[in-house]
Design an enzyme around this catalytic site. Structure first.
Site: not given
Length: 227
Positions: A117, A144
């Site tokens: 992230h 991700k």
């Protein structure tokens, strides 16, 4: 195709989480349980609440979550979730004891999401590819990558990465956060993303720019991707 949506669930206690899960079951394909945003709750009791696939996440503060304890404690809860039957565990690429924890998780029948992230920007496509490479090298079954959109063009970088990875057979979740990142949140499953995320309702967002389940389903219906 029907785009897959993962609802995000968190709450102060089991009763609150149970209520959110019941609401999510109406429209979601799977549910992420954000333990870092919740009170002390037992993963085993949560597992009994639904037959939908569950993701266990205990996000650290450095990656936008609320968990601030030692890495051992962060991993302990994720391992417990894997042990009691959560289908997925989300572990950060930046996790201190990544290799050791991955090795322990492999002893359970759980799919490993290795996540990254960036709340500041969307890196260059070369840096995004490097992150993806390191995730795959870390035994990710699902990669991700979530970034912050500072321009509309940032969506193109993420969608390009996602499309090429998906065409190569990779399972990947990738999109941009923030208002400018809405196009990639919506389009990511259509470009080959494994799923995208949504909140249960307004005020329950777990990240900037998150749409609600109902909003996303309505958008996909208008786009002709749902019956």
């Amino acid at each position: 195709m029907k785009p897959k949506i993962c609802a995000v669930a968190f709450g102060e206690n089991l009763e609150e989480i149970a209520s959110i899960i019941r609401e999510a079951e109406k429209l979601a394909d799977l549910i992420e349980v954000r333990f870092d945003l919740s009170g002390e709750v037992d993963p085993e009791k949560i597992r009994r609440l639904t037959s939908l696939p569950l993701i266990a996440t205990n996000r650290s503060k450095t990656e936008g979550g609320k968990f601030e304890g030692p890495a051992e404690r962060q991993a302990e809860l994720l391992l417990k979730a894997a042990e009691v039957g959560f289908e997925y565990v989300d572990l950060e690429l930046s996790f201190k004891d990544l290799a050791k924890t991955v090795s322990k998780l492999k002893s359970f029948e759980v799919k490993l999401i290795i996540s990254s992230h960036n709340f500041d920007e969307t890196p260059s496509i070369d840096r995004l590819r490097d992150i993806l490479r390191r995730q795959k090298e870390s035994s990710a079954e699902i990669c991700k990558i979530v970034t912050m959109a500072r321009s509309v063009e940032d969506n193109l970088a993420i969608l390009s990465l996602l499309s090429s990875a998906a065409k190569s057979g990779e399972k990947i979740v990738a999109f941009c956060m923030g208002k400018l990142g809405l196009p990639s949140r919506i389009l990511s499953p259509i470009f080959g993303g494994y799923f995208t995320y949504a909140s249960i309702r307004r005020g329950r967002e777990a990240a900037p720019g998150q749409l609600t389940l109902e909003e996303l389903r309505q958008i996909y219906r208008l786009m002709g991707f749902e019956g």
